[in-house]
Motif scaffolding. Structure first.
Motif, short mmCIF file in Angstrom:
data_model
loop_
_atom_site.label_atom_id
_atom_site.label_comp_id
_atom_site.label_asym_id
_atom_site.label_seq_id
_atom_site.Cartn_x
_atom_site.Cartn_y
_atom_site.Cartn_z
N ALA A 195 44.01 36.63 21.96
CA ALA A 195 44.62 35.31 21.75
C ALA A 195 45.77 35.07 22.72
N GLY A 196 46.39 36.14 23.21
CA GLY A 196 47.55 35.96 24.07
C GLY A 196 47.31 36.14 25.55
N VAL A 197 46.06 36.38 25.95
CA VAL A 197 45.81 36.65 27.37
C VAL A 197 45.32 35.40 28.10
N LYS A 198 45.63 35.35 29.38
CA LYS A 198 45.13 34.29 30.26
C LYS A 198 44.28 34.95 31.33
N PRO A 199 42.95 34.78 31.24
CA PRO A 199 42.07 35.45 32.20
C PRO A 199 42.42 35.08 33.63
N ASN A 200 42.37 36.09 34.49
CA ASN A 200 42.69 35.87 35.90
C ASN A 200 42.15 37.04 36.71
N ALA A 201 41.35 36.75 37.70
CA ALA A 201 40.80 37.81 38.54
C ALA A 201 41.93 38.48 39.31
N PRO A 202 41.94 39.81 39.36
CA PRO A 202 43.01 40.53 40.07
C PRO A 202 42.93 40.30 41.57
N GLU A 203 44.09 40.37 42.23
CA GLU A 203 44.13 40.18 43.68
C GLU A 203 43.50 41.37 44.42
N THR A 204 43.64 42.57 43.85
CA THR A 204 43.13 43.78 44.49
C THR A 204 42.17 44.49 43.54
N ASP A 205 41.04 44.91 44.04
CA ASP A 205 40.06 45.61 43.22
C ASP A 205 40.69 46.86 42.61
N LEU A 206 40.47 47.05 41.31
CA LEU A 206 41.04 48.18 40.61
C LEU A 206 40.64 49.51 41.25
N ARG A 207 39.40 49.60 41.72
CA ARG A 207 38.94 50.84 42.34
C ARG A 207 39.77 51.20 43.57
N GLU A 208 40.19 50.18 44.30
CA GLU A 208 41.04 50.43 45.46
C GLU A 208 42.40 50.97 45.02
N LEU A 209 42.97 50.39 43.96
CA LEU A 209 44.27 50.84 43.48
C LEU A 209 44.21 52.27 42.96
N LEU A 210 43.12 52.61 42.26
CA LEU A 210 43.00 53.94 41.69
C LEU A 210 42.65 54.99 42.74
N GLY A 211 42.29 54.53 43.92
CA GLY A 211 42.05 55.46 45.02
C GLY A 211 43.33 55.92 45.70
N LYS A 212 44.44 55.28 45.34
CA LYS A 212 45.74 55.66 45.90
C LYS A 212 46.36 56.78 45.06
N PRO A 213 47.39 57.44 45.55
CA PRO A 213 48.06 58.49 44.76
C PRO A 213 48.57 57.94 43.43
N ILE A 214 48.53 58.79 42.39
CA ILE A 214 48.93 58.35 41.06
C ILE A 214 50.38 57.88 41.04
N SER A 215 51.18 58.34 41.97
CA SER A 215 52.59 57.93 42.05
C SER A 215 52.73 56.44 42.34
N THR A 216 51.69 55.79 42.86
CA THR A 216 51.74 54.36 43.17
C THR A 216 51.26 53.49 42.02
N TRP A 217 50.65 54.09 41.03
CA TRP A 217 50.02 53.30 39.97
C TRP A 217 51.01 52.51 39.13
N LYS A 218 52.21 53.04 38.95
CA LYS A 218 53.17 52.44 38.02
C LYS A 218 53.36 50.96 38.28
N ASN A 219 53.45 50.57 39.51
CA ASN A 219 53.73 49.17 39.84
C ASN A 219 52.48 48.37 40.20
N GLU A 220 51.32 49.02 40.22
CA GLU A 220 50.13 48.32 40.70
C GLU A 220 48.98 48.28 39.69
N VAL A 221 48.84 49.31 38.86
CA VAL A 221 47.71 49.38 37.92
C VAL A 221 48.17 48.85 36.57
N LYS A 222 47.68 47.68 36.20
CA LYS A 222 48.18 46.96 35.03
C LYS A 222 47.13 46.89 33.91
N ASN A 223 47.64 46.80 32.69
CA ASN A 223 46.83 46.42 31.53
C ASN A 223 47.28 45.02 31.13
N ASP A 224 46.40 44.04 31.29
CA ASP A 224 46.78 42.64 31.06
C ASP A 224 47.25 42.37 29.64
#
Length: 282
Positions: A192-221
């Motif tokens: 009820a509280g979410v607004k659908p929106n396609a991400p700017e960057t594919d999640l697979r690309e973000l998860l391919g980076k070091p886990i240290s970068t995930w904090k600011n990039e890998v989100k749960n909407d």
């Protein structure tokens, strides 16, 4: 109907341990014409588990111990899973007993896992030789993330959460701490509280980076709308980072928060009001 006059019982009773999963990243991409939502996420299995015992019986029966399961027993996903299989295979009635340990309404897929493990356990118990694809089909009829637990290995998920692709992500050897505050967040409330929106960057690309970068990039909407409503959820996430988590997030539509650590940590005095599970990832 695919009917077998005789069947082979491999083990009676059959005992299995349906495990939970976490979402690493969860994007609500768009609302579908059928009322569901398309998502993108990485599902990753974790060791927090229920126990499920299936025995041949003279009537179909379901019992449960542990965490109380709401709703009518006849509508339980394990019973519905049995009916899906028995519609195509001539198997006898069974008694299904579930020891429920995975919190309910917690974003961990516990009920879906129970259903999927029922399908695979019946397949093993009666030596039915049901293909993986057909087991996936049965599971998809029961719920959006049920099918994941037939595969039960890390996957990039899309569609309703029931379409899967391989993902090059290996967290084996890292430790996970899962904190469940004991509140049930329904799917209806969460969406009820979410607004659908396609991400700017594919999640697979973000998860391919070091886990240290995930904090600011890998989100749960879902965090955007649920954290203001339940501020203690954000506090738990922040506390996990304070304990040294490489990455912390809410799983699914909540209410469980998790942190991924490089090694086992001492939780003495931490999260005492909550339900906690920790273990090594595979």
């Amino acid at each position: 109907m695919i009917s077998f006059v005789t069947f082979v019982v491999k083990t009676n009773p059959m005992l299995v341990f349906p495990n939970a999963k976490i979402n690493i990243g969860l994007n609500i991409v768009e609302k579908r014409p059928d009322g569901f939502h398309d998502i993108s996420s990485c599902f990753y299995p974790v060791g927090w588990s229920d126990a499920l015992e299936i025995t041949i019986s003279d009537r179909l029966h379901f019992t449960a111990d542990g965490i109380s399961i709401p709703g009518n027993t006849d509508d339980n996903l394990c019973i519905r899973a049995y009916h899906s299989v028995s519609a195509d295979y001539d198997i006898p009635p069974v008694n299904i007993h579930l020891l429920k340990a995975i919190p309910i309404g917690a974003g961990l897929g516990g009920g879906s896992s129970d259903a999927a493990f029922t399908i695979s356990a019946l397949n093993q118990l009666f030596d039915l030789h049901i293909s993986e694809e057909k087991q996936l089909d049965y599971a998809r009829r029961l719920g959006s993330d049920c099918a994941f637990f037939i595969l039960n290995r890390q996957k990039y998920c899309h569609g309703k959460g029931d379409q899967f692709e391989n993902i090059d992500l290996d967290l084996a050897g890292k430790w996970i701490v899962m904190v469940n505050p004991g509140i049930h967040i329904s799917t209806v409330e969460a969406y009820a509280g979410v607004k659908p929106n396609a991400p700017e960057t594919d999640l697979r690309e973000l998860l391919g980076k070091p886990i240290s970068t995930w904090k600011n990039e890998v989100k749960n909407d879902f965090e955007t709308s649920l954290f203001p409503k339940y501020p203690f959820l954000q506090e738990i996430k922040e506390d996990l980072y304070k304990k040294g988590a490489s990455y912390a997030a809410m799983s699914g539509s909540g209410s469980t928060l998790y942190g991924i650590f490089e090694k086992e940590i001492d939780l003495s005095g931490q999260f005492q009001r909550y339900n906690i599970w920790q273990g090594m990832l595979n």
